[in-house]
Design an enzyme around this catalytic site. Structure first.
Site, PDB file in Angstrom:
ATOM      1  N   CYS A 198       2.259  -2.512  -3.813  1.00  0.00           N
ATOM      2  CA  CYS A 198       2.029  -3.423  -2.705  1.00  0.00           C
ATOM      3  C   CYS A 198       1.178  -2.802  -1.599  1.00  0.00           C
ATOM      4  O   CYS A 198       0.014  -2.523  -1.817  1.00  0.00           O
ATOM      5  CB  CYS A 198       3.365  -3.957  -2.191  1.00  0.00           C
ATOM      6  SG  CYS A 198       3.205  -5.549  -1.376  1.00  0.00           S
ATOM      7  N   HIS A 214       6.760  -5.810  -7.155  1.00  0.00           N
ATOM      8  CA  HIS A 214       8.018  -5.154  -6.814  1.00  0.00           C
ATOM      9  C   HIS A 214       9.125  -5.965  -7.431  1.00  0.00           C
ATOM     10  O   HIS A 214       8.861  -6.696  -8.403  1.00  0.00           O
ATOM     11  CB  HIS A 214       8.144  -4.935  -5.300  1.00  0.00           C
ATOM     12  CG  HIS A 214       7.950  -6.133  -4.464  1.00  0.00           C
ATOM     13  ND1 HIS A 214       8.986  -6.930  -4.083  1.00  0.00           N
ATOM     14  CD2 HIS A 214       6.839  -6.668  -3.945  1.00  0.00           C
ATOM     15  CE1 HIS A 214       8.503  -7.906  -3.347  1.00  0.00           C
ATOM     16  NE2 HIS A 214       7.208  -7.783  -3.237  1.00  0.00           N
TER      17      HIS A 214
END
Lengths: 511, 260
Positions: B107, B206
């Site tokens: 991310c 994630h």
């Protein structure tokens, strides 16, 4: 005007004919369309839609009257809210909104006020509207001449809108933790929205803030003219603070000073970023709270005792709610009591007689067994729930349920940020552990990596509940830790079996 | 199981050192799950995994680590981290990457390892330029890429959850981590997700990423062991684990996304 929307899968269409479209002969001698007429029409349509939804057993639809009324009159909330003779108290924050508002209502009722609240789960802007609409007459006026005080718990994302529509006499902010990042955004974003929303607070209002949460305490900066009451925990015994961080990275949601962004230091930290904090860079530090707790004693799952200190005196208090975090909820209620001039003795009595709210350590008898429901919807909530459970030692029967619907947060990453490892202190070799919910397999995996083996993994909640209850012997308690919609599913199943009151009947509607 | 012979360190069994970049700032989206997974999957095989934090201000000395991890954070913290990464760690990071150290960037960490991040307002933030890629954020009016996601990865799949406002684009020739089977991926346009350079992997996934993707977790561990102990060594041979719970969660997500 034609309103179409859906409740669940059932489409509903309401056709409202504005007064100027009504054939002329039928509107002779009517006053010109005005504020009151529009509000009256909105109330009538809103209430009718609510009655219809309930008649059709559409379930839930607790925000429907608000949705409908607001479409007809976008200012209906402000209009009705202004009629509340004793004003309203708005409660927001990540955790503790429902329990705090319940405790506040209890205190205000003990102080002989009529209290109106929004219904469970109806804490978005239209839910607040609905709670006013269902207490209004077809004339567009509140029932009983508005002789009541409203206590509204408000979702953190809806808070700015609700603040624009209502002029609360008191605003309570409990805490700020990461929660549903996919829906609310990051904690910095939320804090900024709250600060902006508070900038327009009336100068006669009282802002009630948790002094121990730096992000919340800093909200007083939003408007320095507003009267602020801080509450906080002065000291806590080490026994209540054990089990913090299982040797992993500790997840703390506010690490830097809300004013200067320098690193914060703590003389004592209770959990996450809550404690006695200070910023060495700019000197900003935990404000001294006017409403304080010390000498905390845990009574297992049954409650907490503490010494409550306020400017009007100090007295021993007891709440029938487990966990350190519930002391904060009680302090918030005591602070509202102080702001609205409730005597300390009244507050103490009200706190003591409060019964846990919907799914917040709520106990439900299921035949010869009991179910204890402990909602956990974010890392801090889960950590504190597990810590509260750990003070009671080993537990024989536990069910965890993880859903990922929008009301739960669609991102279940948070279970990896929670100290699930704390369950090791609660789960013994004989513990029956059931895992359920849409994301049961994710939760089972989280347990595996905490080296805890669940006995039973069943995504369907009714089946899992039946299994877990069958494993629980008579006289014993099944502890259930669900996310929000999983809580609704568990309660729904218990209702279906006749063990729990329907949730919209649980609150004081129409009192 | 692995032979518990003496290693150069004098410890029983193999040992690995994981450098965790900015654990206090970049830990927003279950990044801890990735660390827990690497640690446990090593532990269950008798491999000691030492997790060493690399904080703001610390120099990155590549010889001290066998593996690196960098997660995602809040916008404000990302600025501070970007500066520190440039000033304190970029040379060490570059050396580690070029020496084939396995690096996982998730991310915000992925964005920081690309060439630059261009916010809707304000100046461009230069990144570590490990990946020949860049990220553009078009402002709050543009919908974030949020939701469950599945990718093809080598002969298999990866599943996770994404939540990013920035869109990442790969330069021609840059290698993606996988192709999007469901979800948005890098930019919601070209069906590519993540980026790979040598043994450095950047991704938006994630959820946490590694628990439900045990083959990817093991791939990283394997790379680290081979690099440290030699490609054919006993230590670099990973004993199989019972991954039925991992694959059950993985498959449940594929099914839900209609990918299988």
């Amino acid at each position: 005007m034609r309103l179409t929307f859906a409740v669940g899968r059932i489409p509903i269409e309401i056709v409202v004919m504005p007064i100027h479209q009504v054939p002329h002969s039928r509107r002779q001698n009517r006053p010109p369309i005005g504020r009151r007429a529009r509000s009256a029409a909105a109330v009538v349509a809103g209430r009718a839609s609510g009655a219809l939804a309930r008649r059709l057993r559409l379930g839930g639809g607790t925000s429907l009257p608000g949705l409908v009324a607001n479409r007809l009159d976008p200012e209906i909330t402000a209009y009705l809210g202004a009629q509340l003779r004793h004003g309203c108290v708005v409660v927001t924050g990540t955790n503790g909104k429902t329990t705090s508002s319940g405790l506040i209502a209890s205190v205000l009722r003990a102080a002989r006020l009529r209290v109106w609240r929004n219904r469970e789960g109806a804490n978005l802007a239209r839910g607040i509207t609905a709670s006013l609409v269902i207490r209004a007459l077809p004339t567009g006026n509140l029932r009983r001449g508005g002789n009541a005080v409203a206590v509204f718990e408000v979702d953190e994302a809806s808070f700015p809108q609700v603040m624009r529509e209502l002029r609360p006499r008191a605003v309570v902010v409990t805490n700020l933790f990461r929660d549903q990042l996919d829906r609310y955004g990051e904690v910095d974003t939320v804090a900024e929205r709250w600060r902006n929303a508070l900038a327009d607070l009336s100068t006669t209002a009282t802002l009630i803030l948790n002094a121990d949460d730096p992000a919340v305490a800093a909200l007083a900066d939003a408007d320095p003219l507003v009267n602020t009451i801080y509450y906080g925990v002065d000291e806590a015994p080490a026994a209540l603070l054990e089990g913090t961080a299982a040797g992993e990275i500790e997840v703390v949601d506010t690490r830097t000073c809300p004013r200067c962004h320098g690193p914060l230091t703590y003389s004592v930290r209770f959990y996450s970023h809550v404690g006695h904090w200070a910023c060495p860079s700019c000197g900003f530090a935990r404000p001294t709270p006017a409403v304080r707790a010390r000498e905390l004693v845990a009574d297992g799952l049954d409650g907490m005792s503490f010494l409550l200190e306020t400017p009007s005196g100090a007295q021993e208090a007891h709440i029938g709610l487990p966990g350190f975090y519930n002391v904060y909820n009680a302090l918030a209620a005591a602070a509202v009591g102080l702001a609205l001039n409730a005597p300390l003795a009244t507050t103490i009595t009200a706190l003591g007689s409060f019964k846990p709210a919907f799914g917040r350590a709520e106990r439900i008898a299921v035949g010869e067994r009991a179910v204890r429901l402990l909602l956990a919807k974010n890392p801090t909530g889960m950590n504190e729930t597990l810590r509260a459970l750990a003070t009671g030692g080993r537990i024989g029967h536990i069910m965890l349920a993880l859903n990922d619907y929008p009301a739960d947060g669609e991102d279940v990453s948070w279970i990896w940020d929670a100290d699930i490892e704390r369950l090791r202190a609660i789960v013994g070799p004989d513990t029956q552990l059931t895992v359920s919910g849409v994301r049961a397999y994710d939760l089972a995996l989280r347990l595996k990596y905490a080296e805890i083996a669940p006995q039973h993994v069943e995504p369907e909640i009714p089946k899992a509940l039946a299994h877990a209850l069958a494993q629980t012997p008579a006289g014993d308690t099944l502890v259930i830790i669900p996310t929000y919609t999983a809580l609704l599913a568990v309660r729904g199943e218990l209702e279906r079996q006749g063990y729990a009151p329907h949730y919209w009947e649980q609150r004081d509607v129409g009192a | 199981m692995l032979a518990h012979n003496q290693t150069a360190d004098g410890n029983a069994g193999p040992a690995l050192r994981l450098g965790h970049l900015y654990p206090d700032q970049l830990n927003v989206y279950g990044d801890r799950g990735n660390i827990i997974t690497l640690r446990q999957r090593c532990r269950w095989r008798g491999i000691m995994l030492d997790v060493l934090p690399l904080q703001l201000g610390d120099e990155l000395v590549p010889e001290r680590y066998d593996m690196l991890f960098i997660g995602g954070g809040q916008d404000r913290e990302q600025d501070e981290v970007a500066r520190d990464l440039r000033e304190k760690k970029s040379a060490g990071l570059r050396a580690a990457v070029e020496a084939d150290m396995p690096v996982l960037a998730v991310c915000g960490g992925y964005q920081l390892l690309a060439r630059y991040y261009r916010p809707a307002v304000g100046p461009e933030l230069p990144g570590a330029a490990i990946f020949d890629a860049w990220t553009v954020h078009s402002g709050k009016e543009v919908a974030r890429c949020v939701g469950n996601v599945a990718l093809s990865w080598r002969e298999s799949t990866l599943v996770g959850f994404e939540n990013h406002g920035g869109r990442t684009f790969l330069a021609p020739g840059a290698e993606p981590l996988g192709r999007v089977l469901a979800g948005h991926g890098n930019n919601s346009e070209d069906h590519l997700e993540g980026c790979v350079y040598r043994n450095t992997f950047g991704t938006y996934l994630h959820g946490s990423l590694l628990p439900k993707n045990p083959h990817f977790a093991d791939y990283l561990i394997q790379l680290a062991l081979q690099r440290r102990y030699g490609i054919d060594s006993v230590e670099a041979t990973l004993a199989p684990l019972d991954d039925s719970a991992e694959w059950q969660a993985h498959r449940a997500m594929l099914q839900r996304l209609g990918v299988s």
